[in-house]
Design a protein around this motif. Structure first.
Motif, short mmCIF file in Angstrom:
data_model
loop_
_atom_site.label_atom_id
_atom_site.label_comp_id
_atom_site.label_asym_id
_atom_site.label_seq_id
_atom_site.Cartn_x
_atom_site.Cartn_y
_atom_site.Cartn_z
N ASP A 88 10.68 -6.69 -15.87
CA ASP A 88 10.41 -5.78 -16.38
C ASP A 88 9.58 -4.61 -16.85
OD1 ASP A 88 8.32 -7.07 -17.78
OD2 ASP A 88 8.57 -8.36 -18.53
N GLU A 89 9.56 -3.66 -18.66
CA GLU A 89 8.78 -2.55 -18.41
C GLU A 89 7.14 -2.99 -18.53
OE1 GLU A 89 10.43 -0.07 -21.53
OE2 GLU A 89 12.24 -0.58 -21.25
N GLU A 90 7.48 -4.15 -19.22
CA GLU A 90 5.54 -3.95 -19.14
C GLU A 90 5.21 -4.90 -17.73
OE1 GLU A 90 2.30 -6.99 -21.32
OE2 GLU A 90 4.68 -7.24 -21.57
N ASN A 91 5.59 -5.46 -17.26
CA ASN A 91 5.29 -5.14 -15.46
C ASN A 91 5.58 -4.77 -14.53
OD1 ASN A 91 3.87 -8.34 -15.58
ND2 ASN A 91 6.12 -9.09 -16.63
N TYR A 92 6.39 -3.84 -14.55
CA TYR A 92 6.65 -2.63 -14.16
C TYR A 92 5.10 -1.42 -14.05
CZ TYR A 92 8.94 2.18 -12.32
OH TYR A 92 9.53 3.44 -11.54
N ARG A 93 4.99 -1.43 -15.02
CA ARG A 93 3.70 -0.33 -15.86
C ARG A 93 2.47 -0.93 -14.92
NH1 ARG A 93 6.08 -0.21 -20.47
NH2 ARG A 93 4.36 -1.71 -22.01
N ARG A 94 2.39 -2.59 -15.36
CA ARG A 94 1.10 -3.23 -15.02
C ARG A 94 1.46 -2.79 -13.17
NH1 ARG A 94 1.16 -8.95 -17.51
NH2 ARG A 94 0.62 -8.06 -19.53
N PHE A 95 2.69 -3.32 -11.91
CA PHE A 95 2.60 -3.37 -10.48
C PHE A 95 2.60 -1.00 -10.28
CE2 PHE A 95 5.60 -4.98 -7.27
CZ PHE A 95 4.96 -4.31 -6.59
N ALA A 96 2.63 -0.38 -11.30
CA ALA A 96 2.16 0.72 -11.10
C ALA A 96 1.08 1.32 -10.92
CB ALA A 96 3.19 1.60 -12.14
N ASP A 97 0.05 1.01 -11.94
CA ASP A 97 -0.97 0.63 -11.76
C ASP A 97 -1.86 0.04 -10.64
OD1 ASP A 97 -0.52 1.74 -14.63
OD2 ASP A 97 -1.32 0.13 -15.68
N LEU A 98 -1.45 -1.22 -10.64
CA LEU A 98 -2.11 -1.60 -9.49
C LEU A 98 -1.52 -0.60 -8.10
CD1 LEU A 98 -3.08 -4.68 -7.54
CD2 LEU A 98 -0.50 -5.68 -7.74
N LYS A 99 -0.80 -0.36 -7.97
CA LYS A 99 -0.40 0.91 -7.15
C LYS A 99 -1.25 1.90 -6.69
CE LYS A 99 3.68 2.49 -5.00
NZ LYS A 99 4.57 3.41 -4.74
N GLU A 100 -1.93 2.35 -7.47
CA GLU A 100 -3.36 3.26 -8.26
C GLU A 100 -4.65 2.56 -7.73
OE1 GLU A 100 -2.49 6.26 -8.74
OE2 GLU A 100 -0.31 6.26 -9.36
N VAL A 101 -4.51 1.57 -7.30
CA VAL A 101 -6.61 1.35 -7.79
C VAL A 101 -6.05 0.31 -6.56
CG1 VAL A 101 -6.51 1.53 -10.22
CG2 VAL A 101 -5.56 -0.82 -9.76
N LEU A 102 -5.27 -0.72 -5.64
CA LEU A 102 -5.75 -1.60 -5.30
C LEU A 102 -6.13 -0.70 -4.07
CD1 LEU A 102 -4.07 -4.32 -4.61
CD2 LEU A 102 -2.51 -3.06 -2.86
N LEU A 103 -7.12 -1.60 -4.43
CA LEU A 103 -8.32 -1.83 -3.35
C LEU A 103 -7.92 -2.11 -1.44
CD1 LEU A 103 -11.38 -3.73 -4.53
CD2 LEU A 103 -10.87 -1.09 -4.59
N PRO A 104 -8.74 -1.11 -0.37
CA PRO A 104 -7.97 -1.26 0.12
C PRO A 104 -8.16 -2.64 1.62
CG PRO A 104 -10.04 0.07 0.98
CD PRO A 104 -9.31 -0.61 -0.51
#
Length: 318
Positions: A88-104
């Protein structure tokens, strides 16, 4: 920002595939669709999203199909999705944020799998963590300042992303067919698959499903190489099947295998059902009480909660 390959295996998913892909396509940098034999418009729908569509001959092995899909991925991370999932939209935003900050150093991201009990086949809880995002290539790292060793356990991150499971049908019959096929081929089920088969049967199986599986679990119940947990869950399945066909002798044998150690709520509930069906309500109530208050469930949590409570309430009204 990390790049992600979406890997899916599908078959006859024309009713739900577009819904799934529409909800996640903007997060994916590559889409891999592996079709295992669709006869509907699944591949036609998939082509609207990607050219990376592959055929895989179905061999009653989901792991083989997923391994094939993963082998086609090229991006840093792989996201594994089923066609009946929705973000859903809320979890789409959470996923997008995760892509930005995911540690290697993170190799696996777990996400909450929600709405599991809708058409669920082997679930006791409506929401639980599942590994969903995987680093495609693993870098081995030495750890410990002295007596050093290579870190073998993956670095796992439990995210707050919730994936909604929205199946359009129950898949239990499909799963039972795979289990029976592998057993017929002489494959020995691992402890995990033994438990999953027993749990799915107890939650979703009907009398025919239980009858087909009874001989396998009867053998497990006397298999010296099976663990105590496996013996107990096998006994519960055989007892449930035997009760449905009125075999008192087998019920006695299987119940003793369970009750010689700390009994399970499943076995207590089955004994309650046995006496309830014969009109011996006082004896049934005792076993329902034990299922509700004195034992723990090993396959289906309902046997230690609402099912015996409902029966006790019925008996009180008699």
């Amino acid at each position: 920002m990390v790049e992600i390959s979406l890997c899916m295996i599908v078959k006859n998913e024309e009713k739900v595939l577009a819904r799934c892909l529409d909800s996640i396509v903007g997060l994916m940098d590559e889409i891999i669709i592996v079709d295992t034999g669709s006869s509907d418009k699944t591949k036609e729908i998939a082509r609207k999203y990607t050219d990376n569509i592959y055929d895989f001959e179905w061999i009653d092995d989901f792991a083989a199909a997923r391994n094939f899909a993963f082998s086609k991925a090229t991006k840093e991370y792989i996201y594994s999705a089923d066609a009946d999932e929705v973000l859903d939209e809320e979890n789409y935003r959470r996923f997008a944020d995760l892509k930005e900050v995911l540690l290697p150093e993170i190799e696996i991201v777990q996400m909450k799998y929600g709405n599991q009990l809708a058409h669920g086949t082997a679930y006791n809880f409506d929401e639980e963590y599942r590994p969903k995002l995987f680093r495609r290539l693993r870098s081995f790292t030495w750890i410990e300042p002295v007596h050093e060793q290579v870190r073998l356990d993956p670095v796992v991150f439990d995210s707050d992303i919730v994936i909604t499971h929205m199946p359009h049908e129950n898949h239990a019959k499909r799963d039972f067919h795979v289990f029976q096929t592998k057993i017929a081929q002489g494959v020995r089920l691992s402890k995990r698959l033994h438990h999953m088969y027993a749990m799915e049967l107890y939650i979703s199986g009907d009398a025919d499903d239980l009858a087909q599986a009874e001989s396998f679990f009867a053998e497990s119940a006397v298999d010296s190489e099976r663990s105590l947990d496996e013996v107990k869950e096998a006994a519960c399945i055989v007892c449930r099947s035997a009760r449905m066909r009125g075999d008192s002798h087998t019920i006695l044998k299987m119940s003793l295998k369970d009750l010689l150690t700390e009994g399970s709520s499943e076995m207590c509930y089955e004994l309650g059902e046995y006496f309830y069906e014969r009109g011996d309500y006082a004896e049934a109530a005792m076993w329902y009480y034990n299922a509700l208050n004195e034992t723990q469930s090993i396959l289906n949590i309902h046997t230690s909660e609402d099912w015996p409570q409902a029966r006790l309430s019925e008996i009180e009204q008699l």
